[in-house]
Enzyme design. Structure first.
Site, PDB file in Angstrom:
ATOM      1  N   ASP A  39      42.505  47.279  52.474  1.00 49.09           N
ATOM      2  CA  ASP A  39      43.174  48.136  51.255  1.00 49.09           C
ATOM      3  C   ASP A  39      44.695  47.995  51.607  1.00 49.09           C
ATOM      4  OD1 ASP A  39      42.233  50.009  48.756  1.00 49.09           O
ATOM      5  OD2 ASP A  39      44.246  50.338  49.538  1.00 49.09           O
ATOM      6  N   ILE A  40      45.570  47.807  50.686  1.00 46.82           N
ATOM      7  CA  ILE A  40      46.978  47.802  50.764  1.00 46.82           C
ATOM      8  C   ILE A  40      47.598  49.122  50.992  1.00 46.82           C
ATOM      9  CG2 ILE A  40      47.751  48.066  48.323  1.00 46.82           C
ATOM     10  CD1 ILE A  40      49.424  45.642  48.902  1.00 46.82           C
ATOM     11  N   ASN A  97      34.245  53.235  42.773  1.00 47.77           N
ATOM     12  CA  ASN A  97      34.772  53.730  41.514  1.00 47.77           C
ATOM     13  C   ASN A  97      34.289  53.024  40.306  1.00 47.77           C
ATOM     14  OD1 ASN A  97      36.283  56.043  42.883  1.00 47.77           O
ATOM     15  ND2 ASN A  97      37.931  54.556  43.310  1.00 47.77           N
ATOM     16  N   GLU A 105      40.779  51.360  39.116  1.00 49.74           N
ATOM     17  CA  GLU A 105      41.898  50.691  38.632  1.00 49.74           C
ATOM     18  C   GLU A 105      41.965  49.353  38.768  1.00 49.74           C
ATOM     19  OE1 GLU A 105      45.253  52.686  40.772  1.00 49.74           O
ATOM     20  OE2 GLU A 105      44.853  54.468  39.265  1.00 49.74           O
ATOM     21  N   VAL A 106      41.116  48.680  39.423  1.00 49.26           N
ATOM     22  CA  VAL A 106      41.206  47.144  39.726  1.00 49.26           C
ATOM     23  C   VAL A 106      39.820  46.743  38.954  1.00 49.26           C
ATOM     24  CG1 VAL A 106      41.043  45.137  40.977  1.00 49.26           C
ATOM     25  CG2 VAL A 106      42.528  47.009  41.644  1.00 49.26           C
ATOM     26  N   HIS A 110      34.263  46.248  43.256  1.00 51.71           N
ATOM     27  CA  HIS A 110      34.600  46.343  44.635  1.00 51.71           C
ATOM     28  C   HIS A 110      34.161  47.641  45.295  1.00 51.71           C
ATOM     29  CE1 HIS A 110      37.963  48.394  42.340  1.00 51.71           C
ATOM     30  NE2 HIS A 110      38.003  49.280  43.531  1.00 51.71           N
ATOM     31  N   HIS A 112      34.701  50.166  48.375  1.00 49.10           N
ATOM     32  CA  HIS A 112      35.477  50.963  49.321  1.00 49.10           C
ATOM     33  C   HIS A 112      34.663  51.402  50.379  1.00 49.10           C
ATOM     34  CE1 HIS A 112      39.287  51.782  46.748  1.00 49.10           C
ATOM     35  NE2 HIS A 112      38.113  51.680  45.907  1.00 49.10           N
TER      36      HIS A 112
HETATM   37  P1  5GP Z   1      39.940  51.394  42.545  1.00 48.86           P
HETATM   38  O1  5GP Z   1      40.819  52.632  42.160  1.00 48.86           O
HETATM   39  O2  5GP Z   1      39.988  50.277  41.378  1.00 48.86           O
HETATM   40  O3  5GP Z   1      38.525  51.640  42.981  1.00 48.86           O
HETATM   41  O4  5GP Z   1      40.725  50.767  43.826  1.00 48.86           O
HETATM   42  C1  5GP Z   1      41.684  49.736  43.814  1.00 48.86           C
HETATM   43  C2  5GP Z   1      42.030  49.766  45.293  1.00 48.86           C
HETATM   44  O5  5GP Z   1      42.636  48.422  45.538  1.00 48.86           O
HETATM   45  C3  5GP Z   1      43.173  50.787  45.810  1.00 48.86           C
HETATM   46  O6  5GP Z   1      42.591  51.615  46.824  1.00 48.86           O
HETATM   47  C4  5GP Z   1      44.425  50.049  45.831  1.00 48.86           C
HETATM   48  O7  5GP Z   1      45.133  50.458  47.259  1.00 48.86           O
HETATM   49  C5  5GP Z   1      43.913  48.449  46.238  1.00 48.86           C
HETATM   50  N1  5GP Z   1      44.788  47.453  45.952  1.00 48.86           N
HETATM   51  C6  5GP Z   1      45.316  47.264  44.662  1.00 48.86           C
HETATM   52  N2  5GP Z   1      46.026  46.136  44.777  1.00 48.86           N
HETATM   53  C7  5GP Z   1      45.847  45.641  46.131  1.00 48.86           C
HETATM   54  C8  5GP Z   1      46.307  44.391  46.580  1.00 48.86           C
HETATM   55  O8  5GP Z   1      47.102  43.655  46.169  1.00 48.86           O
HETATM   56  N3  5GP Z   1      45.883  44.288  47.943  1.00 48.86           N
HETATM   57  C9  5GP Z   1      45.031  44.861  48.585  1.00 48.86           C
HETATM   58  N4  5GP Z   1      44.386  44.512  49.632  1.00 48.86           N
HETATM   59  N5  5GP Z   1      44.533  45.937  48.004  1.00 48.86           N
HETATM   60  C10 5GP Z   1      45.117  46.287  46.815  1.00 48.86           C
END
Ligand code: 5GP
Length: 125
Positions: A39-40, A97, A105-106, A110, A112
């Site tokens: 994760d970034i 999520n 958010e994405v 996925h 985590h």
């Molecule tokens: P969500 O809230 O959708 O479950 O989590 C999305 C995750 O993707 C977040 O923890 C965020 O830090 C990670 N993320 C967003 N953009 C990028 C990216 O460009 N590269 C990586 N490696 N992680 C990302």
């Protein structure tokens, strides 16, 4: 901003672009079913994202629409990554999520994978 998980799959989302190799990632594992990368913005000493190789918006979409072989391969990949990261003995947490209330958010499904320290209560109060 959390996504509307019922929207159609967006081929331009950031994880689709990572899967296509258009954007770099710190890869930890890849097979026919899944890609795993750091994760970034890590929220634990180990914070790896595992994504399936297919156009699925969310857990809801993946669990309903993905073929059995992809679901099985994805689940095995998550377990493999956790063992490979040395987390099977101390333990770890998986989180998916989903949609607005889940805070997703994405818009590419996925999981985590968190580990490397005791992770505390399951949810913030
Ligand atoms: P969500 O809230 O959708 O479950 O989590 C999305 C995750 O993707 C977040 O923890 C965020 O830090 C990670 N993320 C967003 N953009 C990028 C990216 O460009 N590269 C990586 N490696 N992680 C990302």
């Amino acid at each position: 901003m959390p996504i509307d998980a019922k929207l159609p799959y967006d081929e331009g989302n950031i994880f689709a672009r990572i899967l296509r190799g258009e954007i770099p990632c710190k890869k930890v594992y890849e097979d026919d079913f899944a890609l795993a990368f750091h994760d970034i913005a890590p929220q634990a000493p180990t914070h790896v994202l595992v994504i399936p190789k297919g156009p699925y918006v969310s857990w809801d979409d993946f669990s309903a629409q993905a073929p059995d072989a992809l679901i099985a391969g994805f689940v095995r990949a998550v377990g493999h990554v956790a063992r490979d990261q040395g987390l099977d003995v101390p333990g770890y947490r998986l989180l998916a999520n989903m949609g607005q209330d889940g805070g997703q958010e994405v818009p590419h499904f996925h999981v985590h994978l968190f580990g490397g320290r005791p992770l505390g209560p399951m949810l913030a109060r």
